[in-house]
Design a protein around this motif. Structure first.
Motif, mmCIF file in Angstrom:
data_model
loop_
_atom_site.group_PDB
_atom_site.id
_atom_site.type_symbol
_atom_site.label_atom_id
_atom_site.label_comp_id
_atom_site.label_asym_id
_atom_site.label_seq_id
_atom_site.Cartn_x
_atom_site.Cartn_y
_atom_site.Cartn_z
ATOM 1 N N UNK A 1 -2.016 30.217 -6.890
ATOM 2 C CA UNK A 1 -2.796 31.225 -7.631
ATOM 3 C C UNK A 1 -3.715 30.532 -8.631
ATOM 4 N N UNK A 2 -3.180 29.516 -9.331
ATOM 5 C CA UNK A 2 -4.017 28.793 -10.301
ATOM 6 C C UNK A 2 -5.160 28.056 -9.597
ATOM 7 N N UNK A 3 -4.873 27.450 -8.442
ATOM 8 C CA UNK A 3 -5.919 26.737 -7.700
ATOM 9 C C UNK A 3 -7.061 27.696 -7.345
ATOM 10 N N UNK A 4 -6.704 28.912 -6.893
ATOM 11 C CA UNK A 4 -7.723 29.917 -6.563
ATOM 12 C C UNK A 4 -8.467 30.356 -7.827
ATOM 13 N N UNK B 1 0.862 -1.192 0.000
ATOM 14 C CA UNK B 1 0.000 0.000 0.000
ATOM 15 C C UNK B 1 0.892 1.235 0.000
ATOM 16 N N UNK B 2 0.429 2.336 -0.589
ATOM 17 C CA UNK B 2 1.220 3.571 -0.520
ATOM 18 C C UNK B 2 1.479 3.940 0.944
ATOM 19 N N UNK B 3 2.673 4.437 1.224
ATOM 20 C CA UNK B 3 3.016 4.797 2.607
ATOM 21 C C UNK B 3 2.083 5.891 3.112
ATOM 22 N N UNK B 4 1.753 6.837 2.230
ATOM 23 C CA UNK B 4 0.727 7.836 2.573
ATOM 24 C C UNK B 4 0.190 8.453 1.293
ATOM 25 N N UNK B 5 -0.951 9.061 1.402
ATOM 26 C CA UNK B 5 -1.584 9.767 0.283
ATOM 27 C C UNK B 5 -1.679 11.249 0.649
ATOM 28 N N UNK C 1 -8.508 21.311 -3.383
ATOM 29 C CA UNK C 1 -7.361 21.793 -4.176
ATOM 30 C C UNK C 1 -6.027 21.221 -3.727
ATOM 31 N N UNK C 2 -5.966 20.651 -2.533
ATOM 32 C CA UNK C 2 -4.676 20.202 -1.986
ATOM 33 C C UNK C 2 -3.992 19.198 -2.910
ATOM 34 N N UNK C 3 -4.745 18.234 -3.413
ATOM 35 C CA UNK C 3 -4.135 17.199 -4.267
ATOM 36 C C UNK C 3 -3.599 17.802 -5.564
ATOM 37 N N UNK C 4 -4.251 18.877 -6.068
ATOM 38 C CA UNK C 4 -3.735 19.526 -7.280
ATOM 39 C C UNK C 4 -2.351 20.105 -7.009
ATOM 40 N N UNK C 5 -2.237 20.827 -5.884
ATOM 41 C CA UNK C 5 -0.984 21.522 -5.589
ATOM 42 C C UNK C 5 0.140 20.545 -5.251
ATOM 43 N N UNK C 6 -0.173 19.495 -4.476
ATOM 44 C CA UNK C 6 0.863 18.520 -4.096
ATOM 45 C C UNK C 6 1.462 17.865 -5.342
ATOM 46 N N UNK D 1 1.718 8.301 -2.696
ATOM 47 C CA UNK D 1 0.746 8.078 -3.769
ATOM 48 C C UNK D 1 0.697 9.290 -4.706
ATOM 49 N N UNK D 2 1.096 9.086 -5.958
ATOM 50 C CA UNK D 2 1.114 10.178 -6.941
ATOM 51 C C UNK D 2 2.501 10.675 -7.271
ATOM 52 N N UNK D 3 3.535 10.153 -6.600
ATOM 53 C CA UNK D 3 4.907 10.639 -6.782
ATOM 54 C C UNK D 3 5.367 10.510 -8.236
ATOM 55 N N UNK D 4 4.966 9.422 -8.901
ATOM 56 C CA UNK D 4 5.426 9.183 -10.281
ATOM 57 C C UNK D 4 4.912 10.255 -11.246
#
Length: 511
Positions: free
Chosen positions: A464-467, A150-154, A429-434, A352-355
């Motif tokens: 800024x883009x997220x906002x 499993x991913x160590x964290x998301x 929006x957090x997942x977009x920025x991460x 999760x998403x690093x790649x």
């Protein structure tokens, strides 16, 4: 004034020390010695003649680019009496939070080892080595059983940690200015307001030509594009990193992007770089790490299911497996609030998403060692900040705070509405920025966004883009009554055009 001079001296000393340890120093020495055979070099003016030779032969420009690169990456030295950890992170409570987060990640990793009964690292058998080597260019066809991993964290786990961050000095005092912040991030960091953002990103204004804007600056787009390409070719001919960085603020033509980004990051594929990549590959062939399974799992869960990136699956394995063995990556921990694990897992533990940090680069570079170099350089300059806790303006905590402040200040009705229905905007929006929007925007738009990350040497454009995305979908969002409904409105960003959104939000909304 004395303090400034001392700081400058420290900076110069630090850069000289780092350049002396680089391959460029040895190359410059070799070229200087070779120049002694040149009849134009006179003994009576030896120093000046060698300087002139290095200038006319292009080596002075390479040295300038290397110095510029060092200034872009490494922070200015702290006060001489400041403890070394201040270079990593000046705020003690941030350092403590990052340390606790690292312990939690390592605990998760170790418990996975115990549960599955496998070591963090082990040497592969000769047969395993031969098999991996034979399928190095087609690892995507392999289907190992990853169901138990499993991913160590998301990202959402990381957000929970950031939401609980507190400055202990503020907890016991009444600071009215910050008490008014109603977002999820509750730490008092200084972030830019709209006037400061307008000044900082002034090349994005409505009167400056931009690629991918149909009616900017009252110039026909094909006319602007032709002239922009011509200037870009000149910048490449000059081989000037600073000029390239300024140039990409207006966007990169697709045909020039790969070379311009490499110039900005001072990445050139020398024979020793290819050799270094081959050494990393050899290390992958010989040793099996637990992290390898996390990389396989992440690629299978993300890029392999993405319409844009699934074709690059083999490249992603190659780059990320080599990255996990690269000890030169450890150097970035000198200015990263994080600390490398003291175990066989010496580098970065993928989440999760690093790649997805690597996937877009596959459109630009098809030579594995160059692709690897570019990813490593972009990661140690920028992307590490998206998953470590720090007070840096480009760090994820500041980006979250900037995003929430922009929404609360300039779209207060929307902000309060979403907050009231339990759909705090940052949860969306957090997942977009991460992930620096990778996997969310169409690739051509993502690359235009990353042009600006490199051009301004900052990740603040992500917030800024997220906002701006929330502002663009504000009418629909005002009608939703739940977090799920708000997420549905913002589920698909693949049709958005980045530059018009940013321009309208920063320069055309009367903010």
């Amino acid at each position: 004034m004395l303090g400034q001079d001392r700081g400058l001296s420290l900076t110069i000393a630090q850069i000289v020390q780092r350049l002396k340890a680089s391959g460029l120093h040895a190359q410059l020495e070799r070229q200087a010695r070779l120049s002694l055979h040149n009849p134009e070099i006179k003994l009576e003016s030896l120093k000046e003649d060698i300087k002139e030779f290095l200038k006319t032969s292009g080596w002075e420009k390479k040295l300038q680019n290397a110095v510029y690169s060092e200034l872009s990456v490494f922070p200015l030295p702290c006060h001489p009496s400041a403890p070394p950890e201040h270079t990593k992170e000046s705020l003690a409570y941030m350092r403590k939070a990052q340390g606790n987060w690292e312990k939690r990640i390592l605990k998760s990793l170790n418990s996975m080892c115990t549960e599955l009964g496998i070591p963090l690292a082990q040497k592969r058998s000769i047969n395993e080595q031969k098999e991996l080597l034979s399928k190095w260019n087609e690892m995507g066809t392999d289907e190992p059983d990853l169901s138990l991993f499993r991913p160590v964290y998301a990202p959402k786990d990381f957000l929970e940690v950031l939401m609980n961050l507190r400055n202990p000095n503020y907890e016991n005092s009444e600071q009215p200015s910050f008490r008014n912040h109603l977002g999820l991030i509750q730490v008092p960091l200084k972030v830019k307001d709209i006037p400061e953002l307008k000044e900082y990103f002034n090349e994005l204004d409505l009167n400056t030509g931009q690629l991918d804007i149909d009616d900017s600056a009252h110039v026909p787009p094909e006319l602007f594009e032709n002239e922009h390409v011509r200037i870009g070719q000149k910048v490449l001919m000059e081989q000037d990193s600073a000029a390239a960085q300024q140039y990409v603020r207006q966007g990169c033509p697709n045909l020039l992007r790969a070379e311009l980004w490499a110039l900005i990051l001072n990445v050139s594929s020398q024979p020793e770089d290819v050799l270094y990549y081959e050494q990393l590959k050899s290390n992958v062939i010989q040793h099996d790490l637990l992290v390898d399974n996390l990389i396989y799992k992440d690629v299978k869960l993300t890029a392999s299911n993405d319409d844009y990136y699934f074709v690059f699956e083999d490249y992603l394995y190659q780059v990320l497996l080599c990255f996990s063995r690269d000890t030169s990556v450890l150097e970035h921990f000198a200015y990263n609030s994080a600390t490398p694990p003291k175990s066989y897992v010496r580098g970065v533990i993928p989440f999760h998403g690093f790649s997805m940090y690597v996937a877009p680069l596959c459109f630009l570079y098809n030579e594995p060692s160059k692709l690897y170099q570019m990813f490593r350089e972009i990661y140690v300059r920028y992307f590490f900040r998206l998953h470590s806790i720090s007070s840096h303006p480009s760090g994820i905590v500041s980006l979250c705070l900037l995003f929430e402040t922009l929404l609360q200040t300039h779209l207060p009705q929307l902000f309060y509405h979403l907050r009231e229905i339990g759909a705090q905007p940052l949860r969306i929006s957090f997942k977009w920025m991460v992930r620096a929007f990778s996997g969310y925007l169409a690739t051509d738009q993502l690359l235009l966004l990353w042009d600006r990350v490199l051009g301004y040497n900052s990740l603040e454009i992500l917030a800024v883009l997220a906002a701006a995305v929330f502002a663009f979908r504000a009418v629909n969002l005002m009608e939703v009554t739940s977090l799920a409904a708000a997420e549905a409105v913002l589920a698909d960003l693949s049709t958005l055009k980045v530059m018009p959104l940013l321009q309208i939000f920063l320069f055309a909304t009367g903010t």
